[in-house]
Scaffold this active site. Sequence first.
Site, PDB file in Angstrom:
ATOM      1  N   ASN A   7       0.877  -1.173   0.000  1.00 50.63           N
ATOM      2  CA  ASN A   7       0.000   0.000   0.000  1.00 50.63           C
ATOM      3  C   ASN A   7       0.913   1.221   0.000  1.00 50.63           C
ATOM      4  O   ASN A   7       1.451   1.610   1.033  1.00 50.63           O
ATOM      5  CB  ASN A   7      -0.888  -0.025   1.255  1.00 50.63           C
ATOM      6  N   ARG A  90      -2.564  -1.972  -3.491  1.00 49.94           N
ATOM      7  CA  ARG A  90      -3.767  -1.174  -3.302  1.00 49.94           C
ATOM      8  C   ARG A  90      -3.691   0.025  -4.251  1.00 49.94           C
ATOM      9  O   ARG A  90      -2.693   0.738  -4.263  1.00 49.94           O
ATOM     10  CB  ARG A  90      -3.826  -0.682  -1.858  1.00 49.94           C
ATOM     11  N   HIS A 179     -13.077   2.862  -0.087  1.00 49.15           N
ATOM     12  CA  HIS A 179     -13.057   1.804   0.940  1.00 49.15           C
ATOM     13  C   HIS A 179     -13.719   0.509   0.433  1.00 49.15           C
ATOM     14  O   HIS A 179     -14.185  -0.304   1.218  1.00 49.15           O
ATOM     15  CB  HIS A 179     -13.797   2.218   2.227  1.00 49.15           C
ATOM     16  N   ASN A 210     -10.572   6.694  10.274  1.00 48.70           N
ATOM     17  CA  ASN A 210     -10.254   8.104  10.048  1.00 48.70           C
ATOM     18  C   ASN A 210     -11.079   8.630   8.894  1.00 48.70           C
ATOM     19  O   ASN A 210     -11.647   9.699   8.945  1.00 48.70           O
ATOM     20  CB  ASN A 210      -8.777   8.247   9.713  1.00 48.70           C
ATOM     21  N   ARG A 240     -12.441  15.443   7.867  1.00 54.57           N
ATOM     22  CA  ARG A 240     -13.241  15.802   6.691  1.00 54.57           C
ATOM     23  C   ARG A 240     -14.694  16.029   7.105  1.00 54.57           C
ATOM     24  O   ARG A 240     -15.213  15.329   7.977  1.00 54.57           O
ATOM     25  CB  ARG A 240     -13.147  14.698   5.637  1.00 54.57           C
ATOM     26  N   MET A 283     -11.328   9.840  17.773  1.00 53.83           N
ATOM     27  CA  MET A 283     -12.565   9.577  18.514  1.00 53.83           C
ATOM     28  C   MET A 283     -12.304   9.231  19.987  1.00 53.83           C
ATOM     29  O   MET A 283     -13.096   9.548  20.861  1.00 53.83           O
ATOM     30  CB  MET A 283     -13.348   8.450  17.820  1.00 53.83           C
ATOM     31  N   GLU A 383      -8.170  -5.350   4.863  1.00 55.68           N
ATOM     32  CA  GLU A 383      -8.020  -5.010   3.453  1.00 55.68           C
ATOM     33  C   GLU A 383      -6.829  -5.730   2.824  1.00 55.68           C
ATOM     34  O   GLU A 383      -6.877  -6.132   1.671  1.00 55.68           O
ATOM     35  CB  GLU A 383      -7.870  -3.483   3.305  1.00 55.68           C
TER      36      GLU A 383
HETATM   37  P1  ADP Z   1      -7.528   4.657   9.096  1.00 58.93           P
HETATM   38  O1  ADP Z   1      -8.628   5.204   8.239  1.00 58.93           O
HETATM   39  O2  ADP Z   1      -6.399   5.630   9.314  1.00 58.93           O
HETATM   40  O3  ADP Z   1      -7.104   3.247   8.752  1.00 58.93           O
HETATM   41  P2  ADP Z   1      -8.560   3.465  11.530  1.00 58.93           P
HETATM   42  O4  ADP Z   1      -9.462   2.458  10.933  1.00 58.93           O
HETATM   43  O5  ADP Z   1      -7.313   3.003  12.215  1.00 58.93           O
HETATM   44  O6  ADP Z   1      -8.224   4.634  10.522  1.00 58.93           O
HETATM   45  O7  ADP Z   1      -9.434   4.303  12.607  1.00 58.93           O
HETATM   46  C1  ADP Z   1      -8.931   5.363  13.298  1.00 58.93           C
HETATM   47  C2  ADP Z   1     -10.002   5.850  14.243  1.00 58.93           C
HETATM   48  O8  ADP Z   1     -10.354   4.795  15.126  1.00 58.93           O
HETATM   49  C3  ADP Z   1      -9.574   7.037  15.121  1.00 58.93           C
HETATM   50  O9  ADP Z   1     -10.561   8.049  15.105  1.00 58.93           O
HETATM   51  C4  ADP Z   1      -9.511   6.415  16.494  1.00 58.93           C
HETATM   52  O10 ADP Z   1      -9.890   7.317  17.455  1.00 58.93           O
HETATM   53  C5  ADP Z   1     -10.567   5.333  16.407  1.00 58.93           C
HETATM   54  N1  ADP Z   1     -10.386   4.375  17.505  1.00 58.93           N
HETATM   55  C6  ADP Z   1      -9.353   3.533  17.717  1.00 58.93           C
HETATM   56  N2  ADP Z   1      -9.526   2.882  18.898  1.00 58.93           N
HETATM   57  C7  ADP Z   1     -10.693   3.362  19.445  1.00 58.93           C
HETATM   58  C8  ADP Z   1     -11.416   3.102  20.644  1.00 58.93           C
HETATM   59  N3  ADP Z   1     -10.948   2.230  21.525  1.00 58.93           N
HETATM   60  N4  ADP Z   1     -12.581   3.761  20.835  1.00 58.93           N
HETATM   61  C9  ADP Z   1     -13.046   4.647  19.932  1.00 58.93           C
HETATM   62  N5  ADP Z   1     -12.409   4.939  18.794  1.00 58.93           N
HETATM   63  C10 ADP Z   1     -11.253   4.300  18.549  1.00 58.93           C
END
Ligand code: ADP
Length: 396
Positions: A7, A90, A179, A210, A240, A283, A383
């Site tokens: 990726n 990817r 996605h 994210n 965003r 989050m 993925e």
């Molecule tokens: P990306 O799109 O960068 O792959 P991820 O799928 O890793 O993103 O998701 C990132 C998000 O997941 C962040 O907003 C993070 O706060 C949230 N996140 C990770 N662990 C937790 C948790 N325990 N509770 C709530 N949100 C979480």
Amino acid sequence: MKILVINSGSSSIKFQIIDQDTEQVVASGLLERIGMSEGRMKYKSNGSKTVIDKPIPDHETGLDMVLSTIIDPKIGALKSLEEIGACGHRVVHGGEKFTSSVLIDDEVLRGLEEVSDMAPLHNPANIMGIKAAIKKLPGVPNVAVFDTAFHQTMPQVNYMYALPYKLYEDYGMRRYGFHGTSHQFVAQRTAEILGKPIEELNIITCHLGNGCSITAVKGGKSIDTSLGYGTFCGLVMGTRSGDVDPAILFDLMENKGWSLEQIKTMVYKESGLLGLSEISMDMRDIEEKMFAGNQRAKLTFDIFADRVKKYIGSYAATLGTLDAIVFTAGIGENGWELREQICDNMDVFGIKLDLEANQIKGVERVISAPDSEVAVLLVPTNEELMIARETVRLAT
Ligand code: ADP
């Protein structure tokens, strides 16, 4: 045989080596700050972690580092590069040209370059990764797996914007969605978990990371999705905005002196969780502040949940009947309070959560109550595994 999944971003390369038979990850890593004065490679294999700090001038050098590390006598996962049977890449945008994964040859590479300006931040970097792999692993087949391909089954009624039709004809301006690899993976897994053929299921897949998007999957095919032509519409995301009334953007430019650059920066990088809360794009930080009584954090959380709820309602209407809702990605997999709020008061759709079962993080599980008409599931996305499977399907 091992599959190298790549990726490649503009200044990073994420990779995994996946064993074709066991589907286990035998090594993985991340190269960061490519092209900058200080580079870093993080590498994981056999339970041990290694960090190598050194400049990585370009993607080719980066891939060289990956290849020499994975066969390193001490920390390598492979004895020789000959174990790599194929590479899966990817690719973010396939336009209308690529409706499924594809084995890469010269013609495909030209096609990838043609659609490249549809995702100017991502596709050129993906292509750099592909070219580096072709050069450094001669004879090894390469497969491109697109974020957009899964959504190419959307009917025209769902992918068109009600703008002059010419914009679609002349410039390909339509909803593409992203996605896709994740939505497809969790939809397939949902069918397996429920023990039903995917062709018979209507599923709503919620990828909340994210970046966030939500998809209506009918009989295994995407029929609508919340991301569109670009990557900021639909749900609230880390930075965003999600859906906004474009009149606000016109007004800012026309009457408040904002430049186009400022507008773009605002909707892509300064909005969403970060912009609303003025606390964080993460989050976890929002939740922490919310539970400590911060009202703005609570408002941000509520708006995020509300938008997901509204899309579920809208896609339930699009699908006609609904068998399952599945949550995935960072927030979807871990944010159980958020899942609870999204599924609360959804009796009209026959959605009833098992509140206790829902209080889990990151594990595959049905989280709906036994008498819920709609199954609700948590399915961690993968993925890379999906890319590896597509690579095996096309290259071996
Ligand atoms: P990306 O799109 O960068 O792959 P991820 O799928 O890793 O993103 O998701 C990132 C998000 O997941 C962040 O907003 C993070 O706060 C949230 N996140 C990770 N662990 C937790 C948790 N325990 N509770 C709530 N949100 C979480």
